[in-house]
Design an enzyme around this catalytic site. Structure first.
Site, PDB file in Angstrom:
ATOM      1  CB  CYS A 166     -19.914 116.696  96.234  1.00 42.74           C
ATOM      2  SG  CYS A 166     -20.654 114.903  96.433  1.00 42.74           S
ATOM      3  CB  CYS A 202     -21.956 114.549  93.386  1.00 42.37           C
ATOM      4  SG  CYS A 202     -22.349 114.881  95.183  1.00 42.37           S
ATOM      5  CG  ASP A 203     -19.962 117.170  90.894  1.00 42.41           C
ATOM      6  OD1 ASP A 203     -20.939 116.539  90.563  1.00 42.41           O
ATOM      7  OD2 ASP A 203     -19.925 118.258  91.603  1.00 42.41           O
TER       8      ASP A 203
END
Ligand code: NAP
Length: 522
Positions: free
Chosen positions: A350, A353-354
């Site tokens: 992701c 997200c990261d």
């Protein structure tokens, strides 16, 4: 009609407890604030003797004991609670002071049951800071959420209300240039005034939340339709089912939104030219909530067919006449050495997200479909030095994305597969294998974003014995009916183009088919 002062007098008179309030001023360094504090104390004392003021001049032993390091500071019942006010609560902020004193005197938090339930789940300790100003009419409401939390959970929550005029240095340090602004342990959790439950949901999540989903503790719920899956297909089906007169419920084992929630940007949903996936999900969820109850973070464990269906979840059972499976798809893994061991230490599925963790660093994206290219472009735009690894010499992704990748000069290693992910504690390199020659080379990188497609989530479907198509997706009759009467399908788990817009379309079609079928049964 009694005036405000006598009403307050009466309210305070009824309180069971005295309210010790410590006020710290510095007469020599700031005589003006000391004078204002004297006036404030005199005005409050004229209203009620229940508040017992302790005035401290300078940072004395009491200040050291309670870690007071600036003036003016006010502490409410510091032996019992951790509630402090930095500044003097004049103007609009007098409401914060009076209401905080009333709550402390009553030893009551005045929270809703929903807020209390969320608060119980929040591990401590958490320091909540609310930046306010005395001219802001919305600030007392927000400040009081924090104060109520500190009263309800004195061991875990401390509340600090900070007047930005008295504490410009803190306002600058936190970037709180409009009020109210709320932080928990230095993470920003709220801009502007929030409804009480949203404040608690944000405190729990550690970031601002825009939607509060009421929790329901019923053990058994009757409905016409249970929708399994809260992505675009399920949410749309919920809206259409409710508008067709059906009582529906949407159960989702994770957070709502499915894959879209993790999509950096969506550019092909008609009517919205460019929107982060997370925001599109928020809009859809808010819309669905107008029609249908949502049960996120609740997993469907079993579906038992019968006269009516029993849908058993991790929290309760639903009895219903029809079930819609909108269970979506799960990201595919590479299944190479290092992938498991370094998951969360450089291996990610992701980029939204990261990705921010790798700004200024190197990353590779594996895959050649729409997801891989969308993620590579997102990483590039946020300042990650990104390379795409693809196993063929043409992309499967749409032309538009392929051209964007070229325009941005993002390097691609064609005809290569990742055969191993290397690194002791975190990712340091990937081993690439040439698919034609078999030769290998190591490419240094700090992160590996894997975007090699999705597999349909058919566990429940298989347990029900539903027919699957040749590619493993749930088969249907063209109107979303599966091979088992009463069970329907929509979204990525049914295969097809797997676009947000096709998922919403199938969700709508499924709900309309279900409404039609249930009506025909009568
Ligand atoms: P996808 O279209 O199935 O693409 C998967 C990519 O990963 C392909 O390029 C495939 O290579 C490669 N791949 C698969 N297994 C691999 C392995 N073991 N090692 C190396 N490479 C491997 O998956 P997706 O990109 O996640 O998209 C899923 C669905 O969502 C698609 O229908 C897509 O259109 C849709 N989607 C649409 C958008 C959009 O419209 N903007 C955005 C995201 C997703 P090959 O090409 O050689 O098979």
């Amino acid at each position: 009609m009694p005036d405000v002062t006598s009403q307050l007098r009466e309210l305070f008179a009824r309180l069971p407890q005295e309210i010790p309030v410590h006020v710290f001023v510095d007469r020599s360094r700031s005589p003006e604030s000391a004078r204002l504090a004297d006036e404030f104390i005199a005005a409050v004392t004229a209203i009620t003797p229940k508040i017992t003021f302790h005035l401290h001049d300078g940072l004395d032993a009491a200040a050291r004991r309670w870690n007071v390091d600036r003036t003016p500071t006010i502490l409410f019942a510091p032996e019992r609670y951790s509630i402090r006010y930095l500044g003097l609560p004049l103007g609009e902020e007098s409401r914060t002071f009076i209401e905080a004193a009333l709550l402390v005197g009553a030893r009551a938090d005045g929270l809703s049951q929903q807020s209390r339930t969320i608060l119980q789940r929040i591990p401590g300790p958490k320091k909540v800071r609310v930046f306010v100003s005395i001219t802001c009419p919305y600030c007392p409401g927000q400040a009081l959420h924090a104060i109520r939390a500190a009263i309800a959970a004195p061991q875990r929550i401390s509340a600090e209300i900070i007047d930005i005029q008295w504490n410009q240095d803190l306002a600058e340090r936190y970037g709180a240039f409009s009020v109210p602004q709320t932080y928990a342990d230095d993470a920003h959790i709220g801009m502007g005034a929030q409804a009480e439950e949203l404040f608690f949901a944000s405190l729990e999540a550690g970031e601002p939340q825009t939607i509060f989903i009421p929790e329901n503790d019923a053990e058994e719920i009757r409905a016409d339709l249970v929708i399994v899956g809260g992505g675009p297909a399920g949410l749309t089906a919920g809206i259409y089912a409710a508008r067709s007169g059906l009582r529906a419920a949407i159960v989702e084992r994770g957070p709502l939104g499915g894959q879209v929630a993790a999509t950096p940007v969506v550019e092909n949903y008609p009517g919205v030219s460019r929107i982060p996936g997370k925001n599109l999900v928020e809009i859809m969820v808010a819309h669905a909530l107008e029609y249908v109850p949502l049960f996120p973070h609740e997993e469907v464990m079993a579906i038992e067919p019968g006269e009516e269906f029993t849908v058993r979840t991790s929290r309760r059972r639903f009895l219903c006449r029809a079930v819609l499976l909108a269970t979506g798809a799960r990201y595919r893994r590479l299944d190479v050495p290092g992938e498991n061991r370094l998951a969360g230490r450089g291996v990610s599925y992701c980029s939204t997200c990261d990705g921010p963790l790798y700004q200024g660093k190197r990353a590779v994206v594996v895959g050649g479909g729409n997801t891989a290219l969308t993620e590579a472009l997102h990483l590039h735009h946020i300042g990650v030095d990104v390379t795409v690894i693809h196993r063929r010499e043409t992309f499967r992704a749409q032309e538009h994305l392929t051209r964007a990748l070229e325009r941005e000069n993002i390097p691609v290693r064609w005809n290569r597969v990742v055969s191993e992910i290397l690194g002791d504690h975190t990712v340091t390199a990937v081993r690439l294998q040439d698919v034609h020659t078999g030769s290998t080379e190591d490419l240094a990188t700090d992160a590996v974003f894997i975007a090699v497609g999705y597999d349909p989530e058919t566990t429940l479907a298989q347990r029900l014995g539903l027919r699957l198509d040749a590619n493993g997706f749930i088969a249907h009759d063209g109107s979303q009916r599966t091979s088992l009467p009463g069970v329907y399908v929509a979204g990525d788990v049914a295969g097809g183009f797997r676009q947000i817009v096709t998922a919403t379309g199938a969700g709508a079609a499924a709900a309309l088919t279900i409404a039609h079928d249930l009506m025909a049964r009568h």
